[in-house]
Write a protein that holds these residues in place. Structure first.
Motif, PDB file in Angstrom:
ATOM      1  N   LEU A 188       0.871  -1.170   0.000  1.00  0.00           N
ATOM      2  CA  LEU A 188       0.000   0.000   0.000  1.00  0.00           C
ATOM      3  C   LEU A 188       0.910   1.222   0.000  1.00  0.00           C
ATOM      4  CD1 LEU A 188      -2.584  -0.991   2.754  1.00  0.00           C
ATOM      5  CD2 LEU A 188      -2.969  -0.958   0.288  1.00  0.00           C
ATOM      6  N   GLN A 189       0.650   2.128  -0.914  1.00  0.00           N
ATOM      7  CA  GLN A 189       1.565   3.263  -1.057  1.00  0.00           C
ATOM      8  C   GLN A 189       0.758   4.549  -0.981  1.00  0.00           C
ATOM      9  OE1 GLN A 189       3.171   3.490  -4.991  1.00  0.00           O
ATOM     10  NE2 GLN A 189       3.762   5.632  -4.710  1.00  0.00           N
ATOM     11  N   TRP A 190       1.227   5.530  -0.200  1.00  0.00           N
ATOM     12  CA  TRP A 190       0.522   6.807  -0.188  1.00  0.00           C
ATOM     13  C   TRP A 190       1.438   7.943   0.233  1.00  0.00           C
ATOM     14  CZ3 TRP A 190      -0.042   3.200   3.673  1.00  0.00           C
ATOM     15  CH2 TRP A 190       0.138   3.614   4.988  1.00  0.00           C
ATOM     16  N   THR A 191       0.946   9.115   0.081  1.00  0.00           N
ATOM     17  CA  THR A 191       1.710  10.302   0.441  1.00  0.00           C
ATOM     18  C   THR A 191       1.479  10.580   1.918  1.00  0.00           C
ATOM     19  OG1 THR A 191       1.058  11.092  -1.714  1.00  0.00           O
ATOM     20  CG2 THR A 191       2.214  12.644  -0.308  1.00  0.00           C
ATOM     21  N   THR A 192       2.571  10.563   2.663  1.00  0.00           N
ATOM     22  CA  THR A 192       2.391  10.660   4.104  1.00  0.00           C
ATOM     23  C   THR A 192       2.926  11.979   4.640  1.00  0.00           C
ATOM     24  OG1 THR A 192       2.934   9.626   6.215  1.00  0.00           O
ATOM     25  CG2 THR A 192       4.574   9.475   4.486  1.00  0.00           C
ATOM     26  N   THR A 193       2.529  12.289   5.819  1.00  0.00           N
ATOM     27  CA  THR A 193       3.075  13.490   6.462  1.00  0.00           C
ATOM     28  C   THR A 193       4.202  13.090   7.411  1.00  0.00           C
ATOM     29  OG1 THR A 193       1.425  13.229   8.179  1.00  0.00           O
ATOM     30  CG2 THR A 193       0.910  14.749   6.398  1.00  0.00           C
ATOM     31  N   LEU A 194       4.414  11.799   7.537  1.00  0.00           N
ATOM     32  CA  LEU A 194       5.451  11.330   8.452  1.00  0.00           C
ATOM     33  C   LEU A 194       6.830  11.615   7.885  1.00  0.00           C
ATOM     34  CD1 LEU A 194       4.011   7.876   9.463  1.00  0.00           C
ATOM     35  CD2 LEU A 194       4.253   9.894  10.911  1.00  0.00           C
ATOM     36  N   VAL A 195       7.776  11.857   8.782  1.00  0.00           N
ATOM     37  CA  VAL A 195       9.163  12.025   8.349  1.00  0.00           C
ATOM     38  C   VAL A 195      10.025  11.063   9.164  1.00  0.00           C
ATOM     39  CG1 VAL A 195       8.966  14.384   7.549  1.00  0.00           C
ATOM     40  CG2 VAL A 195       9.343  13.933   9.968  1.00  0.00           C
ATOM     41  N   ALA A 196      11.272  10.962   8.747  1.00  0.00           N
ATOM     42  CA  ALA A 196      12.167   9.982   9.356  1.00  0.00           C
ATOM     43  C   ALA A 196      12.237  10.113  10.868  1.00  0.00           C
ATOM     44  CB  ALA A 196      13.568  10.126   8.757  1.00  0.00           C
ATOM     45  N   SER A 197      12.193  11.376  11.331  1.00  0.00           N
ATOM     46  CA  SER A 197      12.370  11.584  12.769  1.00  0.00           C
ATOM     47  C   SER A 197      11.202  11.031  13.594  1.00  0.00           C
ATOM     48  CB  SER A 197      12.541  13.071  13.056  1.00  0.00           C
ATOM     49  OG  SER A 197      11.402  13.752  12.560  1.00  0.00           O
ATOM     50  N   ASP A 198      10.088  10.770  12.926  1.00  0.00           N
ATOM     51  CA  ASP A 198       8.952  10.209  13.661  1.00  0.00           C
ATOM     52  C   ASP A 198       9.196   8.740  14.029  1.00  0.00           C
ATOM     53  OD1 ASP A 198       7.452  12.496  13.557  1.00  0.00           O
ATOM     54  OD2 ASP A 198       6.628  12.013  11.579  1.00  0.00           O
ATOM     55  N   PHE A 199      10.088   8.107  13.313  1.00  0.00           N
ATOM     56  CA  PHE A 199      10.298   6.686  13.544  1.00  0.00           C
ATOM     57  C   PHE A 199      11.310   6.436  14.660  1.00  0.00           C
ATOM     58  CE2 PHE A 199       8.335   6.923   9.475  1.00  0.00           C
ATOM     59  CZ  PHE A 199       7.538   5.797   9.412  1.00  0.00           C
ATOM     60  N   LYS A 200      11.164   5.300  15.311  1.00  0.00           N
ATOM     61  CA  LYS A 200      12.010   5.051  16.480  1.00  0.00           C
ATOM     62  C   LYS A 200      13.029   3.970  16.183  1.00  0.00           C
ATOM     63  CE  LYS A 200       8.738   7.069  19.509  1.00  0.00           C
ATOM     64  NZ  LYS A 200       7.367   6.718  19.168  1.00  0.00           N
ATOM     65  N   THR A 201      13.530   3.425  17.214  1.00  0.00           N
ATOM     66  CA  THR A 201      14.734   2.601  17.121  1.00  0.00           C
ATOM     67  C   THR A 201      14.617   1.358  16.256  1.00  0.00           C
ATOM     68  OG1 THR A 201      13.986   1.681  19.177  1.00  0.00           O
ATOM     69  CG2 THR A 201      15.757   3.317  19.291  1.00  0.00           C
ATOM     70  N   ASP A 202      13.457   0.699  16.293  1.00  0.00           N
ATOM     71  CA  ASP A 202      13.440  -0.575  15.578  1.00  0.00           C
ATOM     72  C   ASP A 202      13.292  -0.406  14.059  1.00  0.00           C
ATOM     73  OD1 ASP A 202      11.102   0.462  16.337  1.00  0.00           O
ATOM     74  OD2 ASP A 202      10.067  -1.433  16.671  1.00  0.00           O
ATOM     75  N   TYR A 203      13.666   0.723  13.548  1.00  0.00           N
ATOM     76  CA  TYR A 203      13.718   0.907  12.098  1.00  0.00           C
ATOM     77  C   TYR A 203      15.147   1.263  11.697  1.00  0.00           C
ATOM     78  CZ  TYR A 203       8.624   1.136  12.203  1.00  0.00           C
ATOM     79  OH  TYR A 203       7.307   0.858  12.366  1.00  0.00           O
ATOM     80  N   ASP A 204      15.516   0.899  10.451  1.00  0.00           N
ATOM     81  CA  ASP A 204      16.804   1.342   9.915  1.00  0.00           C
ATOM     82  C   ASP A 204      16.590   2.696   9.266  1.00  0.00           C
ATOM     83  OD1 ASP A 204      17.906  -1.035  10.677  1.00  0.00           O
ATOM     84  OD2 ASP A 204      17.367  -2.033   8.781  1.00  0.00           O
ATOM     85  N   ILE A 205      17.262   3.701   9.841  1.00  0.00           N
ATOM     86  CA  ILE A 205      17.047   5.052   9.334  1.00  0.00           C
ATOM     87  C   ILE A 205      18.354   5.568   8.731  1.00  0.00           C
ATOM     88  CG2 ILE A 205      16.359   7.406   9.931  1.00  0.00           C
ATOM     89  CD1 ILE A 205      14.894   6.160  12.354  1.00  0.00           C
ATOM     90  N   SER A 206      18.258   5.948   7.454  1.00  0.00           N
ATOM     91  CA  SER A 206      19.427   6.608   6.875  1.00  0.00           C
ATOM     92  C   SER A 206      18.942   7.849   6.141  1.00  0.00           C
ATOM     93  CB  SER A 206      20.150   5.664   5.908  1.00  0.00           C
ATOM     94  OG  SER A 206      19.258   5.242   4.897  1.00  0.00           O
TER      95      SER A 206
END
Lengths: 209, 1006
Positions: B57-75
């Protein structure tokens, strides 16, 4: 003899004090009573119909089958508590059976249901009478619990003065509110069909003679 | 959710794939539901949550990388989940502004991250993935979902053949979960929709009528104009074309407000809204909604036109005095046969109950959580749940049941008693009696009349069910009733009777209880009891059925299950109480055609008629006779319900019911008379009954009963006389028995519109006899009637105008009408649309116009023009009546050449329509027209010649013209300079000549 008998009838009529039954009908009932008495196994000893004979009459002529209730009806008929139904008791009882007003019926049923005669129908009495009335429930649920539940509900319903038991006044009120509650704990009055059958047999048959 | 999203959600544009979800309460609800589904998915279905979607499922989100926490790989700005699918793709990928999600567990996590923007995310997701199911499960599954296929084995096979996956099981489960969600959503939405206003054609029509009346020129007018786009009305009352009716659309309006531009409006069952401009013929996209939906026209107009809003508030009282939509809707023309008796109110009352229930429901809804009011008796019994309990969620059926049991015991054990005392004192107040009881004491069980009546079609309407969406919200009554039904099934006669008595203590008029009984299988059990030999069980069962049958759904269910047959069977049982109860129940159940048919087909009518045969002398009854009479009363109630169908009317007659009804008509008790007279007036639509009513001497009794002081009774009586007085002898009898004065005295009860309609109807029909008109004159009836020409519902107006028309046959009455100011309201009524009314109005105006002074007023009021415009009315009756009315105008217009010219012109034009030519001839318009040719005014000549030319196309008119010597003046006119005039005159003479020739030929050859 005829005059004597007529006098006797008048007296009886006065004692019984029921407007519903005519003198002729009383006469018929007495005749029938005598026939019934003669059929009794040892009529000589008896002052009237004994329990067993009475029960078979209730069963054969008035379609009653519940042993507990039939005994209670016997007890209610037997006002002098001598274990026999005398001719007077017979006619008094039948006047309620055949022509009873709602008042009379309420009182009669109440007495039937009040098995220890303390003027109250208690939870225990209700349970005793209804014990086998719930035959089955799905999923092996305990019918006895169901009966207890219904007894509780019915007691709450009838116990207007909140003393935990049903007095005649309570019973009277409940029945007047819902007539179906008159024979709530077991059939103790004959239905219309048996009444008709009985009257036909006793009154008309006798008149033809 | 496939179906819900594609069909139920409200998208901004109908066609595309790029639509936006509108911001409507409905969509809001939808989103919230979907959100909570997603939020709880991981915890409720951990296994299925791991299932990898077919496509992300793909959509345009308002979320940004900083919203995600530790259990994600963030680059940088890109975020990937640590969980990967079998091919190593991350299950969640954020590359702003897009996000890709491939499982419910990720979806769930994501939603939990978004805090306050949850709904926006769901909205965006759904807007970008118009068909999420396809992406989650693949297209073939999505098709299954649409197809509502529940066959699991087939699903398994399908999945297996498609792919050899281990997670087949999960996939099917996931599919079922989604399907279930879809269903839940639909139910929720339906529930929501059913609570919204439902408009119907009648309501719309009445509102339009009301608004039409307030158009005009005055300072305080509400609107400039209001018009339908189509004159054609379908038989269901809609004007929208059938392919739009399927969308619930009723009609389209063009409204010119005083202060803003023209509004193009669609009225649909869902409400009223602006469209893109439907005029005569709508283009497909004209039908599109361009505004919010309003509950009715007035609310839409209020928001669109400030002046309207201002004026309507000013007029509020006045408008309310006008017959409101509700009122008119239920008052029907007394003339209508099968459906039109203004009498049934029980139905309406029931409706009100529903209405109330609905309001209550809505109110509760607004408060957040639904609460169900347990019936008072339960409170008394101490079985009511403690207040906190309603908030508890019952996880499932059985534990809920257990719990309620525990509660019950606890309550019994503890301080229930002290509380009960208080409760009892309350419940013994008369107000706490059930409505049924109150009614019985009033004497007439299913019929109270002062409220509105209902039509057959209305009865037919299935009411949308309002029931709790899921087990969690089931009311406590439900569990108690379920238990009791179980007891009835398992108990002997004593136990069953005790249980039935307990069941009777519920508030059986309440929908919750009614539906609960049905839903736990109680109806089957109750109906089965009817077929046993236990009298007491039957009585108990009927007592309950009688009450719960106040619900339309229950009535239908009873009939569907064959219960009505069993009830019919009981009607001729030996037990009096059973007979009465069975009849009473039939009276309530037989409110719709199928039920009525069932009663007849199972011999019910005969049995019911038999109940009527009780005692011949209804005064001084013994106790026993009173019982018989009560049974007869119940029988009549049942027959009354059944008599709504024509065949049943016949059946009643054939079973010998009429003389029995006639006998009961002598009863001194209103409770008996109401159903008896009700049945008679219902059946009086049949000629055979009308004759019998007269010959059996019932008119005398009816007139006598007319003198009672019970409005309902008087109404039925007047109604019966209304129907019977078509017959001259009946009219004379009414006069003989001094009924006319009574009828006139009923006019003083003008507040009761049903009564007024019936009384004016009777007066109208009675006034067909001139002796009666003379008698009415003694009671100043005409003056009263003229006063009733304004501000009355159409049902009353039709009759009043009809009567005025009859009265006006007598010359001095014509003057009376004028003197009382009756001409103006009559002329005003010429602008109406009700055809029955127009027939009578034109007739009355025509009768008045034979008086010269009246004619002057009519002409001043532009009445002649209005009458001739009615010659174009689609109804032949209106046309002929209008033509008839024009004739006196023609006669009386001898002196005024201007009027003559216009009249002749009008006739000329009207002749081009339908059968008007012949109608004018029959109405005697030809002869005076010929006289018009004597006028000196050449313009009169011109229009008269034109009219005569048109009329001459009808052979009979030719004969009349010829007799009146038309040829000579016409030939004279042919010498005129005016070409038109020449042509018309010559054409007319030619037609006359042709006829003469044809006539001669016939004589020659035969």
């Amino acid at each position: 003899f005829k005059a004597l008998f007529s006098n006797y009838l008048d007296n009886l009529k006065n004692i019984i004090n029921s407007k519903a039954i005519s003198k002729t009908e009383i006469e018929c009932l007495i005749c029938d009573f005598n026939v019934l008495l003669r059929e009794q196994i040892n009529p000589g000893k008896a002052n009237g119909l004994d329990r067993q004979n009475f029960r078979s009459i209730l069963y054969n002529k008035f379609g009653m089958s519940d042993a507990i209730i039939m005994d209670a009806v016997f007890r209610t008929f037997d006002t002098d508590v001598d274990s026999f139904i005398s001719v007077k008791e017979w006619i008094e009882g039948l006047s309620v059976f055949l022509r009873g007003t709602l008042d009379e019926k309420i009182k009669f049923c109440f007495q039937v249901y009040d098995s220890n005669g303390d003027n109250y129908i208690t939870k225990e009495e209700m349970f005793h009478m209804l014990r086998n009335s719930l035959i089955q429930l799905p999923n092996d649920e305990d019918p006895e619990e169901g009966v207890k539940d219904m007894v509780e509900i019915t007691l709450k319903r009838m116990d207007y003065d909140h003393d935990g038991k049903v007095s005649l006044a309570d019973f009277d009120k409940a029945v007047r509110e819902e007539n179906l509650l008159l024979e709530a704990f077991g059939t103790c009055l004959p239905d219309r069909k048996s009444i008709r059958g009985f009257e036909q047999q006793v009154f008309q048959h006798q008149l033809e003679k | 959710m496939g179906i819900t999203l594609s069909r139920a959600a409200q998208w901004t544009t109908a066609s595309s794939n790029i639509g936006k979800l509108e911001f409507t309460p409905m969509n809001e609800l939808l989103l919230k539901e979907i959100l909570s589904f997603v939020e709880e998915f991981s915890s409720q279905h951990p296994q299925q949550a791991e299932h990898v979607f077919k496509e992300p499922l793909q959509w345009t989100t308002t979320l940004v990388a900083s919203d995600f926490k530790t259990d994600y790989d963030i680059s940088d700005s890109v975020v990937q989940s640590q969980e990967k699918d079998s091919e190593g793709h991350p299950l969640l990928l954020l590359s702003p502004p897009n996000v890709y999600v491939r499982s419910f567990s990720q979806l769930c996590k994501l939603v939990h991250l978004t805090n306050d923007k949850k709904l926006e995310e769901v909205r965006a997701c759904l807007e970008d993935n118009r068909n999420p199911v396809v992406k989650v499960l693949g297209p073939s599954f999505a098709a299954e979902l649409e197809g509502d296929n529940q066959d699991e084995t087939r699903l398994f096979a399908k999945v297996k053949e498609e792919e050899e996956h281990k997670d087949t099981d999960d996939k099917v489960k996931l599919f079922l979960l989604l399907q279930n969600l879809d269903k839940q959503l639909l139910i929720k939405l339906l529930h929501e929709i059913s609570q919204q206003v439902e408009l119907n054609p009648a309501a719309v029509k009445n509102e339009v009528e009301m608004l039409k009346r307030s158009c005009g020129n005055g300072e305080s007018r509400l609107l400039k104009s209001i018009q339908y786009t189509s004159d054609y009305e379908f038989s269901n009352g809609c004007r929208a074309p059938p392919w739009r009716q399927v969308h619930g659309e009723i009609c389209y309006l063009v409204i010119e407000p005083c202060d803003s531009e023209t509004l193009y409006i669609t009225c649909s069952t869902a409400g009223v809204f602006l469209n893109r401009g439907i005029k005569q013929k709508g283009e497909e996209n004209d039908y599109e909604r361009t505004s919010d939906t309003y509950e009715d026209l007035v609310s839409l107009l209020k928001s669109k036109s400030p002046q309207f809003a201002k004026n309507i508030n000013k007029q509020d009282c006045a408008v309310q005095e006008l017959p409101s939509t509700q009122k008119i809707q239920h008052v029907e023309s007394v003339d209508a046969e099968e459906q039109g008796q203004p009498q049934r109110s029980y139905e309406q009352q029931e409706k009100n109950v529903h209405e109330k229930a609905r309001q209550q429901h809505t109110a509760n809804k607004a408060g957040g959580k639904m609460k169900y009011e347990p019936c008072p008796r339960w409170k008394d019994l101490g079985l009511k749940c403690p207040p906190g309990r309603a908030e508890e969620k019952k996880p499932n059926k059985s534990s809920g049941e257990e719990k309620s049991g525990e509660m019950y015991k606890k309550k019994m054990a503890t301080g229930a008693k002290s509380k009960m005392k208080a409760d009892f004192s309350v419940s013994s107040l008369p107000g706490h009696l059930s409505p049924l009881k109150i009614k019985t004491s009033a004497g007439a069980l299913p019929v109270e009349v002062f409220s509105e009546s209902s039509t057959e079609s209305e009865e037919e309407e299935e009411q949308p069910e309002r029931r709790p969406e899921s087990n969690t919200d089931l009311p406590s009554e439900y569990w108690h009733i379920q238990k009791l039904v179980k007891y009835i099934k398992g108990g002997d006669q004593r136990f069953t009777v005790l249980t039935l008595c307990t069941l009777m203590d519920f508030n059986l008029m309440q929908e919750t209880c009614q539906l609960a009984i049905r839903d736990v299988g109680g109806l089957e059990v109750l109906i089965n009891l009817l077929d046993t030999n236990e009298v007491k069980c039957k009585i108990g069962s009927l007592k309950i059925l009688r009450k719960i049958s106040s619900s339309v759904q229950i009535r239908r269910a009873i009939v569907e299950m064959g219960g009505l047959q069993s009830i019919v069977k009981i009607v001729d049982s030996e037990e009096e109480e059973l007979m009465a109860l069975a009849a009473e129940t039939i009276a309530i159940v037989a409110r719709f055609p199928k039920a009525r048919r069932t009663v007849r087909q199972y011999g019910g009518i005969k049995k019911l008629v038999k109940l009527l045969d009780c005692v011949s002398n209804l005064a001084n009854l013994s106790v026993r006779q009173e019982k018989d009479v009560e049974i007869a009363r119940c029988g009549t109630l049942a027959l009354w319900s059944c008599s709504k169908s024509t065949r049943n009317k016949d059946a009643i007659r054939k079973a010998g019911g009429i003389p029995l009804l006639g006998r009961l008509l002598k009863s001194p008790h209103e409770s008996m008379l109401i159903p008896v007279v009700g049945t008679l007036q219902e059946c009086a639509s049949e000629e055979s009954y009308r004759i019998a009513i007269q010959t059996e001497g019932m008119i005398k009794d009816l007139v006598k009963i007319l003198g009672s002081d019970n409005d309902e009774l008087q109404m039925h009586c007047a109604s019966a006389i209304f129907k019977c007085a078509e017959d001259k002898q009946t009219r004379d009898l009414v006069r003989e028995y001094k009924g006319l004065q009574l009828l006139v005295s009923l006019l003083s009860k003008a507040d009761n519109k049903h009564l007024l309609a019936a009384a004016t109807g009777a007066i109208w029909k009675c006034s067909i006899s001139m002796e009666n008109v003379a008698k009415f004159g003694e009671y100043n009836a005409l003056e009263v009637l003229v006063n009733l020409l304004t501000d009355q519902p159409e049902e009353v107006l039709v009759n009043v105008v009809g009567a005025v028309g009859e009265f006006a046959q007598i010359p001095e009455n014509k003057a009376t009408i004028r003197r009382c100011g009756g001409i103006k309201p009559l002329v005003n009524l010429l602008t109406g649309t009700n055809q029955a009314l127009l027939v009578n109005v034109t007739k009355a105006v025509g009768a008045c116009a034979t008086d010269m002074d009246n004619m002057v007023i009519i002409d001043q009021l532009d009445g002649v023009r209005l009458v001739w415009s009615l010659l174009k009315n689609p109804s032949a009756d209106v046309q002929s009546s209008a033509a008839w009315a024009l004739c006196p105008c023609i006669n009386n217009a001898k002196t005024d050449d201007r009027l003559r010219r216009h009249l002749a012109e009008a006739i000329g034009h009207c002749c081009m329509w339908g059968s008007n030519k012949a109608l004018f001839g029959e109405a005697g318009a030809v002869a005076p027209l010929v006289c018009y040719l004597k006028s000196k005014d050449s313009s009169v000549h011109q229009s008269t010649a034109m009219a005569l030319y048109q009329l001459s196309k009808d052979p009979n008119n030719c004969i009349t013209m010829h007799e009146k010597g038309v040829v000579k003046p016409l030939i004279h006119i042919m010498g005129s300079d005016e070409e038109m005039l020449q042509e018309a005159a010559a054409g007319c003479v030619r037609n006359i000549r042709l006829l003469a020739l044809a006539n001669r030929k016939v004589q020659l050859f035969y």
